[in-house]
Design a protein around this motif. Structure first.
Motif, mmCIF file in Angstrom:
data_model
loop_
_atom_site.group_PDB
_atom_site.id
_atom_site.type_symbol
_atom_site.label_atom_id
_atom_site.label_comp_id
_atom_site.label_asym_id
_atom_site.label_seq_id
_atom_site.Cartn_x
_atom_site.Cartn_y
_atom_site.Cartn_z
ATOM 1 N N VAL A 280 58.385 66.885 13.040
ATOM 2 C CA VAL A 280 56.920 67.023 13.010
ATOM 3 C C VAL A 280 56.467 67.618 11.676
ATOM 4 O O VAL A 280 55.376 67.312 11.180
ATOM 5 C CB VAL A 280 56.423 67.878 14.190
ATOM 6 C CG1 VAL A 280 54.930 68.184 14.050
ATOM 7 C CG2 VAL A 280 56.667 67.143 15.502
ATOM 8 N N LYS A 281 57.311 68.467 11.092
ATOM 9 C CA LYS A 281 56.942 69.104 9.811
ATOM 10 C C LYS A 281 56.721 68.078 8.710
ATOM 11 O O LYS A 281 56.054 68.359 7.704
ATOM 12 C CB LYS A 281 58.020 70.090 9.377
ATOM 13 C CG LYS A 281 59.343 69.466 8.956
ATOM 14 C CD LYS A 281 60.322 70.518 8.473
ATOM 15 C CE LYS A 281 61.629 69.913 7.975
ATOM 16 N NZ LYS A 281 62.397 69.283 9.055
ATOM 17 N N VAL A 282 57.268 66.881 8.875
ATOM 18 C CA VAL A 282 57.116 65.841 7.860
ATOM 19 C C VAL A 282 55.662 65.387 7.764
ATOM 20 O O VAL A 282 55.254 64.797 6.760
ATOM 21 C CB VAL A 282 58.057 64.647 8.174
ATOM 22 C CG1 VAL A 282 57.883 63.508 7.181
ATOM 23 C CG2 VAL A 282 59.515 65.121 8.148
ATOM 24 N N THR A 283 54.850 65.692 8.784
ATOM 25 C CA THR A 283 53.415 65.387 8.710
ATOM 26 C C THR A 283 52.794 66.045 7.479
ATOM 27 O O THR A 283 51.982 65.432 6.774
ATOM 28 C CB THR A 283 52.687 65.874 9.981
ATOM 29 O OG1 THR A 283 53.264 65.239 11.120
ATOM 30 C CG2 THR A 283 51.212 65.533 9.920
ATOM 31 N N LEU A 284 53.186 67.287 7.209
ATOM 32 C CA LEU A 284 52.702 67.970 6.013
ATOM 33 C C LEU A 284 53.165 67.224 4.760
ATOM 34 O O LEU A 284 52.386 67.030 3.821
ATOM 35 C CB LEU A 284 53.215 69.410 5.977
ATOM 36 C CG LEU A 284 52.926 70.201 4.683
ATOM 37 C CD1 LEU A 284 51.418 70.312 4.444
ATOM 38 C CD2 LEU A 284 53.579 71.582 4.737
ATOM 39 N N GLY A 285 54.417 66.805 4.765
ATOM 40 C CA GLY A 285 54.934 66.061 3.631
ATOM 41 C C GLY A 285 54.177 64.762 3.411
ATOM 42 O O GLY A 285 53.893 64.388 2.268
ATOM 43 N N LEU A 286 53.828 64.069 4.488
ATOM 44 C CA LEU A 286 53.083 62.819 4.366
ATOM 45 C C LEU A 286 51.681 63.048 3.813
ATOM 46 O O LEU A 286 51.154 62.221 3.063
ATOM 47 C CB LEU A 286 53.010 62.121 5.726
ATOM 48 C CG LEU A 286 54.332 61.550 6.242
ATOM 49 C CD1 LEU A 286 54.187 61.088 7.691
ATOM 50 C CD2 LEU A 286 54.812 60.396 5.359
ATOM 51 N N PHE A 287 51.093 64.195 4.183
ATOM 52 C CA PHE A 287 49.773 64.539 3.638
ATOM 53 C C PHE A 287 49.876 64.775 2.124
ATOM 54 O O PHE A 287 49.096 64.226 1.339
ATOM 55 C CB PHE A 287 49.225 65.783 4.335
ATOM 56 C CG PHE A 287 47.911 66.255 3.760
ATOM 57 C CD1 PHE A 287 46.724 65.640 4.114
ATOM 58 C CD2 PHE A 287 47.880 67.309 2.850
ATOM 59 C CE1 PHE A 287 45.508 66.070 3.569
ATOM 60 C CE2 PHE A 287 46.677 67.741 2.312
ATOM 61 C CZ PHE A 287 45.487 67.113 2.670
ATOM 62 N N ILE A 288 50.858 65.590 1.718
ATOM 63 C CA ILE A 288 51.062 65.851 0.288
ATOM 64 C C ILE A 288 51.370 64.540 -0.440
ATOM 65 O O ILE A 288 50.849 64.278 -1.528
ATOM 66 C CB ILE A 288 52.208 66.859 0.085
ATOM 67 C CG1 ILE A 288 51.848 68.215 0.714
ATOM 68 C CG2 ILE A 288 52.528 67.030 -1.405
ATOM 69 C CD1 ILE A 288 53.010 69.193 0.754
#
Length: 320
Positions: A280-288
């Protein structure tokens, strides 16, 4: 049947990366093909011993003291080296490419059944998902793989796959093209040739390890995409589905910020694909990543308008 394996090597790649590459590629299944391995190594200075290492491991070496045409020039030089060998197929890989054992055999089999296909390759997967950057690209590749299966204009990054040697040797790669792979794919599709997606094998490759390296890579890709507009007249001859996919690739990818609202779905999709709550933390990565892509697209556009070419630089690798 004759097959050549070509691997361009930039000045930034170290000896261990080359060693692992040769060992892996020589371990693949080549059926009863007559195979030659050609590593095109661009010099990194007077103490460069990488060519000697590659030859000891059983590869032929084209050693270049300059970087004329960069990756495209390296592949063109390999093609010249292979002119007397007259291969039926040419497999192109990068030093970080890790195809499955049956990759070459399955790709050749696909080309044997499709006379107008110029390349066969598979879906791509990330081999080094070790931090937020690489895990983000790992997730992005699932979308790329989905699009590879749907798009009529099918481009395999780096031309990594197995190519029909006749088409590659007749056309060659344009050494002025920043994205020589997309340039060659466009020219092939404009002539009615196709790229075939093989679903019975896979290939793994490394993602950039830092946001800076990823930004530089994608800015270069965007710049290369802008160069493709010169083929708009040639592409009119292509089937409408190919033209539509090509125009979408050259427009929608330049405005990734429009797709930010879709990130609301990403937590569920990430859990579904990876079966791990921690993803789920990859959501932040996708935003960046989306913001970074938009910035890279704008910067590439400014550089293109000002006729300032983007530079190739060293990229960190994980020694597997």
């Amino acid at each position: 049947m004759r097959l050549a394996v070509v691997v361009p090597v930039s000045p930034f790649e170290d000896e261990e990366i080359i060693r692992r590459s040769i060992e892996h590629l020589k371990s693949l299944d080549y059926d009863d093909f007559e195979v030659r391995f050609v590593y095109v190594i661009d010099s990194n200075g007077k103490d460069d011993r990488r060519a000697e290492l590659a030859e000891k491991l059983g590869a032929e070496v084209v050693f270049r003291k300059d970087r004329r045409g960069k990756r495209a020039g390296a592949i063109n030089d390999a093609i010249k080296r292979l002119s007397s060998f007259k291969p039926d197929y040419v497999a192109i890989f990068d030093v970080d490419s890790r195809p499955e054992k049956n990759f070459v055999v399955e790709c050749v089999k696909a080309l044997e059944g499709c006379e107008d296909c110029y390349i066969a390759s598979t879906k791509r997967y990330i081999s080094n998902p070790i931090n937020l950057v690489t895990e983000t690209v790992e997730a992005e590749y699932y979308l790329i793989n989905f699009l590879l299966g749907k798009s009529r204009f099918r481009q395999f990054n780096g031309l990594i796959g197995v190519l029909r040697a006749k088409f590659l040797m007749e056309e060659g790669l344009n050494e002025w093209a920043v994205a020589e792979d997309a340039d060659f794919a466009t020219r092939m599709h404009a002539k009615g040739r196709r790229a075939i997606l093989v679903r019975t094998s896979k290939i793994y490759e490394q993602s950039p390890l830092t946001w800076k390296d990823l930004y530089n890579q994608r800015k270069r890709w965007y710049y290369g995409g802008l160069q493709l507009w010169r083929y708009r007249k040639e592409m009119r001859k292509a089937p409408w589905g190919v033209r539509l996919s090509w125009y979408m690739a050259l427009t929608l990818t330049f405005i990734p910020i429009l797709f930010l609202p879709l990130l609301l779905l990403s937590p569920l999709l990430l859990i579904y694909h990876f079966r791990r709550l921690s993803k789920v933390k990859v959501t932040l990565g996708l935003f960046i990543h989306t913001i970074m892509l938009q910035y890279a697209a704008v910067r590439a556009l400014f550089s293109f308008v000002r006729k300032r070419e983007v530079e190739w630089g060293a990229m960190q690798r994980v020694v597997e």
